[in-house]
Scaffold this active site. Structure first.
Site, PDB file in Angstrom:
ATOM      1  N   ASN A 153      20.713  81.602 -15.832  1.00  0.00           N
ATOM      2  CA  ASN A 153      19.581  80.689 -15.592  1.00  0.00           C
ATOM      3  C   ASN A 153      18.230  81.384 -15.813  1.00  0.00           C
ATOM      4  OD1 ASN A 153      20.144  82.283 -13.346  1.00  0.00           O
ATOM      5  ND2 ASN A 153      19.299  80.833 -11.891  1.00  0.00           N
ATOM      6  N   ASP A 196      25.349  84.289  -3.505  1.00  0.00           N
ATOM      7  CA  ASP A 196      24.618  83.282  -4.294  1.00  0.00           C
ATOM      8  C   ASP A 196      23.114  83.573  -4.247  1.00  0.00           C
ATOM      9  OD1 ASP A 196      24.796  81.220  -6.119  1.00  0.00           O
ATOM     10  OD2 ASP A 196      24.510  79.644  -4.640  1.00  0.00           O
ATOM     11  N   GLY A 250      17.647  77.381  -3.431  1.00  0.00           N
ATOM     12  CA  GLY A 250      18.025  78.794  -3.508  1.00  0.00           C
ATOM     13  C   GLY A 250      17.517  79.619  -2.346  1.00  0.00           C
TER      14      GLY A 250
END
Length: 417
Positions: A96, A306, A325
């Site tokens: 990303n 993550d 996030g």
């Protein structure tokens, strides 16, 4: 690099020294001797740390940095330093970025930027061109360049035929396809778990059904095509059940869970703190319990931090508009260590390597020194001073964690606090 670790307790169930307190001599990056007491006539640098424990270096299957294109969030260099200081000697880095990592040249760039780091970077190539979900990216070329799997980070593959073709094609070279578990037409504009809390605070809900439908669809496709499928960051009890049943059918499927999905629930969002805005969203207590059970019985193959640094301009905004996030590397060990036994915590942090084709090394004479150094004892409150990432968007701020990471030894180098 020559080092002598003094009085280190080994936590490595595959090592003959498991649970023993020993000295470990490292010469030129290789473990050359392990014994109760090792003299130091060559005057090597000695590492003596309070209640020192060592394990195999840890692996994280989903880390985002930003570079190239979003260096204000995080650079590869500082991201790898953060990983090393957090106990991770290998990280799979998401595509990303801008440009998206969807060609062999992009993969080569990522690897070149990671040269000389204590922590090894393993690129995840995009599954589709530009992560746009339309056409397959250059999967084989990227695998030849060093990509270990293919994943459009947090973007679902809405076209089932595209995933079917990806699984068939990648099986020709034993490629691992990752599919984000969300049916976007059902999740809609939901920004948190659809449940009592979302109703009471007035935020749009993303129902667990959106995840479970996608998981069920992907498992049907896998059963049809064969191949290898990884489902990253599941978050619901039903997803655990579906994957458990698929494994009983001997389908080649693996999955992960983000640590924050077993540490926190959707109740945390009553504060409207955007650090708790993640994808998939924080779910309910019963979901978290089922995820923990899935980790204990092996249905869930691995955990991930993550880790996703987001700059302040995209986090300190109205909840609906904030980016998804949270940071996770710095808090990963301390969070897991509050939930599981030390042995299980280390087991979870070292699992997953083989699924992604990464060699796991035990703590034994003749092995490369690939070690995490930590103290499993002592509680502390996680604060901004514990963050080494460029961005500071951690949902763990002001949370009580257990145990401290000293750093890592790997790739013939050290990274210690």
């Amino acid at each position: 690099m020559n080092l002598l670790l003094k009085s280190a307790t080994v936590i490595d169930s595959k090592s003959e020294f498991h649970n023993e307190t020993v000295d470990i001599l490292i010469e030129k990056g290789i473990i050359s001797k392990i014994s109760k007491r090792i003299p130091n006539p060559k005057n090597y640098n000695e590492i003596r740390l309070d209640n020192l424990h060592v394990s195999q270096g840890w692996f994280d299957s989903s880390v985002s940095f930003g570079e190239p294109g979003f260096e204000e969030r995080e650079t590869i260099s500082n991201g790898l330093k953060t990983a090393a200081l957090s106990g991770f000697t290998s990280v799979a880095v998401n595509a990303n970025t801008n440009p998206v990592v969807d060609t062999n040249a992009n993969v080569a760039f990522m690897l070149s930027k990671a040269n000389g780091s204590t922590t090894t970077l393993y690129p995840l190539g995009a599954l589709t061109k530009g992560c746009e979900g339309e056409d397959l990216a250059e999967l084989y070329d990227m695998s030849q360049a060093g990509a270990i799997a293919f994943y459009d980070y947090q973007k679902p593959i809405s076209n089932p035929n595209l995933l079917k073709i990806a699984l068939l094609y990648a099986s020709n070279f034993d490629g691992l396809v990752c599919s984000f578990p969300q049916e976007s037409k059902i999740s809609g504009k939901g920004v948190m778990n659809e449940h009592i809390t979302s109703t009471s605070i007035g935020l749009k809900g993303n129902p667990s059904l959106a995840e479970e439908l996608q998981v069920a669809r992907d498992l049907f496709l896998l059963e049809y095509t064969g191949g290898k499928l990884h489902i990253p960051t599941i978050s619901t009890a039903k997803s655990v059940e579906l994957i458990r049943a698929a494994k009983q059918k001997k389908l080649d499927v693996s999955c992960s869970v983000a640590i924050h999905n077993i540490m926190f629930t959707d109740d945390a969002l009553t504060s409207f703190d955007t650090n708790y805005k993640v994808s998939p969203p924080l779910r309910t207590d019963s979901d978290a319990e089922a995820l923990i059970e899935g980790l204990k019985d092996g249905t869930i193959d691995m955990i991930t931090s993550d880790h996703n640094p987001i700059d302040v301009e995209h986090k300190k905004v109205e909840f609906d508009h904030a980016m998804y996030g949270s940071l996770g590397l710095e808090s990963a060990f301390g969070a897991l260590n509050t939930i599981f036994t030390l042995k299980k915590t280390i087991d979870l942090l070292t699992k997953g390597k083989t699924r992604f084709g990464i060699e796991a090394s035990t703590i034994s004479v003749g092995s490369d020194a690939n070690l995490a150094l930590f103290n499993p004892q002592g509680n502390y409150t996680f604060s901004e001073s514990d963050i080494t990432s460029t961005s500071k968007n951690s949902m763990y701020l002001n949370t009580t964690l257990k145990g401290r990471v000293y750093g890592t030894i790997a790739n013939n180098s050290t990274a210690l606090h």
